[in-house]
Structure formats: C-alpha cells, structure tokens
Motif scaffolding. Structure first.
Motif, PDB file in Angstrom:
ATOM      1  N   PHE A  84       0.760  -1.182  -0.089  1.00 44.41           N
ATOM      2  CA  PHE A  84      -0.023  -0.125  -0.151  1.00 44.41           C
ATOM      3  C   PHE A  84       0.813   1.115   0.201  1.00 44.41           C
ATOM      4  CE2 PHE A  84      -2.220   3.435   2.342  1.00 44.41           C
ATOM      5  CZ  PHE A  84      -3.492   3.344   1.682  1.00 44.41           C
ATOM      6  N   LEU A  85       1.954   1.366   0.760  1.00 42.38           N
ATOM      7  CA  LEU A  85       2.761   2.422   0.765  1.00 42.38           C
ATOM      8  C   LEU A  85       3.582   2.846  -0.518  1.00 42.38           C
ATOM      9  CD1 LEU A  85       4.513   1.743   4.342  1.00 42.38           C
ATOM     10  CD2 LEU A  85       2.539   3.516   3.783  1.00 42.38           C
ATOM     11  N   ARG A  86       3.866   1.747  -0.949  1.00 45.13           N
ATOM     12  CA  ARG A  86       4.398   1.890  -2.529  1.00 45.13           C
ATOM     13  C   ARG A  86       3.302   2.407  -3.436  1.00 45.13           C
ATOM     14  NH1 ARG A  86       5.024  -2.764  -4.971  1.00 45.13           N
ATOM     15  NH2 ARG A  86       5.090  -4.343  -3.279  1.00 45.13           N
ATOM     16  N   LYS A  87       2.145   1.890  -3.254  1.00 45.28           N
ATOM     17  CA  LYS A  87       1.096   2.472  -4.306  1.00 45.28           C
ATOM     18  C   LYS A  87       1.027   3.997  -3.997  1.00 45.28           C
ATOM     19  CE  LYS A  87      -1.696  -1.638  -5.193  1.00 45.28           C
ATOM     20  NZ  LYS A  87      -2.948  -2.087  -4.787  1.00 45.28           N
ATOM     21  N   GLN A  88       1.456   4.504  -2.814  1.00 47.26           N
ATOM     22  CA  GLN A  88       1.222   5.944  -2.476  1.00 47.26           C
ATOM     23  C   GLN A  88       2.441   6.717  -2.993  1.00 47.26           C
ATOM     24  OE1 GLN A  88      -1.659   6.430  -1.604  1.00 47.26           O
ATOM     25  NE2 GLN A  88      -1.937   4.372  -1.516  1.00 47.26           N
ATOM     26  N   GLY A  89       3.290   6.040  -3.646  1.00 40.87           N
ATOM     27  CA  GLY A  89       4.606   6.590  -4.165  1.00 40.87           C
ATOM     28  C   GLY A  89       5.899   6.783  -3.025  1.00 40.87           C
ATOM     29  N   MET A  90       5.638   5.921  -2.188  1.00 45.03           N
ATOM     30  CA  MET A  90       6.796   5.858  -1.286  1.00 45.03           C
ATOM     31  C   MET A  90       7.827   4.874  -1.605  1.00 45.03           C
ATOM     32  SD  MET A  90       4.840   6.289   2.650  1.00 45.03           S
ATOM     33  CE  MET A  90       6.404   6.043   3.597  1.00 45.03           C
ATOM     34  N   PRO A  91       9.168   5.162  -1.703  1.00 44.82           N
ATOM     35  CA  PRO A  91      10.337   4.179  -2.058  1.00 44.82           C
ATOM     36  C   PRO A  91      10.556   3.245  -0.692  1.00 44.82           C
ATOM     37  CG  PRO A  91      11.254   6.336  -1.571  1.00 44.82           C
ATOM     38  CD  PRO A  91       9.765   6.475  -1.321  1.00 44.82           C
ATOM     39  N   VAL A  92       9.893   2.321  -0.781  1.00 48.25           N
ATOM     40  CA  VAL A  92       9.815   1.507   0.272  1.00 48.25           C
ATOM     41  C   VAL A  92      10.451   0.017  -0.115  1.00 48.25           C
ATOM     42  CG1 VAL A  92       8.272   2.567   1.903  1.00 48.25           C
ATOM     43  CG2 VAL A  92       7.324   0.871   0.451  1.00 48.25           C
ATOM     44  N   ARG A  93      10.763  -0.827   0.824  1.00 49.70           N
ATOM     45  CA  ARG A  93      10.874  -2.331   0.464  1.00 49.70           C
ATOM     46  C   ARG A  93      10.912  -2.828   1.936  1.00 49.70           C
ATOM     47  NH1 ARG A  93      17.410  -2.062  -0.439  1.00 49.70           N
ATOM     48  NH2 ARG A  93      18.017  -1.517   1.681  1.00 49.70           N
ATOM     49  N   LEU A  94      10.729  -4.162   1.863  1.00 48.86           N
ATOM     50  CA  LEU A  94      10.763  -5.186   3.142  1.00 48.86           C
ATOM     51  C   LEU A  94      12.434  -5.439   3.173  1.00 48.86           C
ATOM     52  CD1 LEU A  94       7.805  -7.393   3.036  1.00 48.86           C
ATOM     53  CD2 LEU A  94       8.213  -5.489   4.598  1.00 48.86           C
ATOM     54  N   PRO A 110      -4.203  13.334  -3.269  1.00 44.36           N
ATOM     55  CA  PRO A 110      -4.708  12.166  -2.479  1.00 44.36           C
ATOM     56  C   PRO A 110      -3.717  11.269  -1.917  1.00 44.36           C
ATOM     57  CG  PRO A 110      -5.466  12.409  -4.698  1.00 44.36           C
ATOM     58  CD  PRO A 110      -4.291  13.345  -4.697  1.00 44.36           C
ATOM     59  N   GLU A 111      -2.347  10.971  -2.357  1.00 43.25           N
ATOM     60  CA  GLU A 111      -1.365  10.211  -1.650  1.00 43.25           C
ATOM     61  C   GLU A 111      -0.890  10.651  -0.400  1.00 43.25           C
ATOM     62  OE1 GLU A 111      -2.168   9.262  -5.820  1.00 43.25           O
ATOM     63  OE2 GLU A 111      -1.433  11.166  -4.894  1.00 43.25           O
ATOM     64  N   SER A 112      -0.378  12.165  -0.419  1.00 41.13           N
ATOM     65  CA  SER A 112      -0.113  12.713   0.781  1.00 41.13           C
ATOM     66  C   SER A 112      -1.277  12.720   1.819  1.00 41.13           C
ATOM     67  CB  SER A 112       0.265  14.193   0.439  1.00 41.13           C
ATOM     68  OG  SER A 112       1.312  14.270  -0.539  1.00 41.13           O
ATOM     69  N   ALA A 113      -2.373  12.883   1.487  1.00 39.26           N
ATOM     70  CA  ALA A 113      -3.377  13.021   2.734  1.00 39.26           C
ATOM     71  C   ALA A 113      -3.585  11.678   3.282  1.00 39.26           C
ATOM     72  CB  ALA A 113      -4.821  13.434   2.015  1.00 39.26           C
ATOM     73  N   ARG A 114      -3.370  10.503   2.375  1.00 43.40           N
ATOM     74  CA  ARG A 114      -3.453   9.214   2.968  1.00 43.40           C
ATOM     75  C   ARG A 114      -2.317   8.934   3.965  1.00 43.40           C
ATOM     76  NH1 ARG A 114      -4.309   7.480  -2.733  1.00 43.40           N
ATOM     77  NH2 ARG A 114      -6.582   7.893  -3.102  1.00 43.40           N
ATOM     78  N   ILE A 115      -0.997   9.413   3.521  1.00 47.34           N
ATOM     79  CA  ILE A 115       0.012   9.078   4.296  1.00 47.34           C
ATOM     80  C   ILE A 115       0.087   9.945   5.472  1.00 47.34           C
ATOM     81  CG2 ILE A 115       2.435   9.395   4.375  1.00 47.34           C
ATOM     82  CD1 ILE A 115       2.591   9.057   1.381  1.00 47.34           C
TER      83      ILE A 115
END
Length: 229
Positions: free
Chosen positions: A153-163, A185-190
């Motif tokens: 979900f965080l990746r879908k918001q544009g965040m450069p994440v990994r496990l 919209p992504e910023s508001a969700r984060i």
C-alpha cells in the motif's frame, strides 16, 4: 419484450416543483426564526466536519438555530435591500452571506455566543487539496510504525519502500508534503497513517444583528463594505 428502464420518462416539471418547494420551505423557516430570536449572526467556516458541526448545533439547540445552504436562498429570506428586508437592518446581514457561510439565530447573550464560537475548534486529518501547514519528510531507514503488510500500500502511495527482514524500510528520504502547497490524495493518506492532523475546523463570526444595533466582527470590514457588496 419487457420495457427498458433506461428509457423511462421523468417529468421535469415534478423535479423543478420539488426544488422550488424546498427553497420556499427554507425561506419560510428563516423568516419565522428571524421573528422568534433576539439576534442573528453570520459566520464563516473552515474545514467543515459535518459530525462535529452537528454536535455543536445540538449543544446550542435549546436556545438557537443554525441555517446552512444556498447563500442566495438565505439572502432572499432576509431581504437583499432596504426595500425587501423583513426586519430593519437585516439587508446588511444578507450582504455578508458569501462563500462558506451560514446563519446563527439565537436568544443567547452576546458574550456567551462569542465565547462558544471562539472556543470551538476541532483538529482533524486534512483532505485532498488542503494546504499543508508544514513540511513533512521521512528519512531513509526503517519505518517501525508500519507492519510488513502495509508495504504494498505504501508503494502505491509513491513511497520508495521495501521489506528488509520483515521490516518496512525507506530506501531514500521521502517528502510527504511541502508547507503552503495543496495535498495530493497520496499525501493525505500518508499523513493519516502517520497520525498527523493538519486541518482545523473553525467557525468565525462575521457580524451580529439585533433590533438595537449591527456589529461587524471580521477584521478589515466596515459599514462601507456592506453597503457596496
């Protein structure tokens, strides 16, 4: 062959009539209230939250009444000029119904009204399009506040994440929002996920009318602004 529901004829006259009747009922309600209450206020609102407004309205219901909706309809109810105002001086109130505004009619003393409105403030999560009040930046590294299930979900918001060994990790610094810029919209969700509230629901008094006087609250307004509106 059964008749298609898509081709069902709708009488426009009926829908128009319903809309007209609704407006007339609001006009009549405002006019009746204007006779029943001692003073009338115009207020503006920021970051409206319906549930919180309902709670505030219910709290003051024994002594007061609120009206929100079409400014034009409320103006018609009060009168838009000296010639059609329903009580002397109410056309001035009508002139100040602009933008996000409403009417508050009450029998409460003036100081109590001012105290209630000045104290009312509710912080909440900002919605898309709200102007960010601060810059929020997440630094590279583990994000312990998120579980591993949140990574997609965080990746879908544009965040450069990994496990990384089951821990959500930012692979580089990430700016969630910039101060003074509208939220995506992504910023508001984060921001919601981070528990950061940037929206404040407020009610601001603009003017007060009573049979004895008329007063402006909003800074920068004077009687000439009312006359020229």
């Amino acid at each position: 062959m059964p008749k298609s529901k898509r081709n069902k004829i709708v009488s426009l006259s009926k829908t128009k009539k319903k809309g007209k009747e609704h407006k007339e009922s609001i006009v009549n309600a405002i006019r009746e209230a204007a006779e029943d209450y001692n003073s009338i206020y115009v207020f503006s609102f920021e970051n409206m939250r319906n549930l919180k407004f309902k709670e505030f309205r219910e709290k003051l219901k024994p002594t007061s009444r609120f009206f929100l909706g079409s400014n034009k309809v409320m103006q018609v109810a009060l009168g838009r000029s000296v010639s059609d105002e329903i009580r002397p001086g109410l056309y001035k109130v009508s002139k100040l119904l602009r933008g996000d505004a409403g009417l508050f009619l009450t029998n409460m003393p003036r100081d109590e009204v001012e105290s209630c409105f000045n104290k009312f403030e509710e912080n909440d999560f900002a919605r898309t399009g709200t102007i960010a009040t601060e810059k929020v930046e997440l630094l590279e590294g583990p994000l312990d506040q998120f579980t591993h299930e949140m990574e997609p979900f965080l990746r879908k918001q544009g965040m450069p994440v990994r496990l990384n060994k089951g821990v959500v990790e930012l692979v580089s610094d990430f700016v969630v929002c910039e101060e003074g810029k509208p939220l995506s919209p992504e910023s508001a969700r984060i921001l919601r996920l981070l528990g950061i509230k940037m929206a404040t629901f407020r009610l601001n008094l603009i003017c007060r009318w009573s049979p004895e006087d008329f007063e402006l609250y909003k800074e920068g307004l004077d009687e000439s602004d009312v006359e020229s509106a």
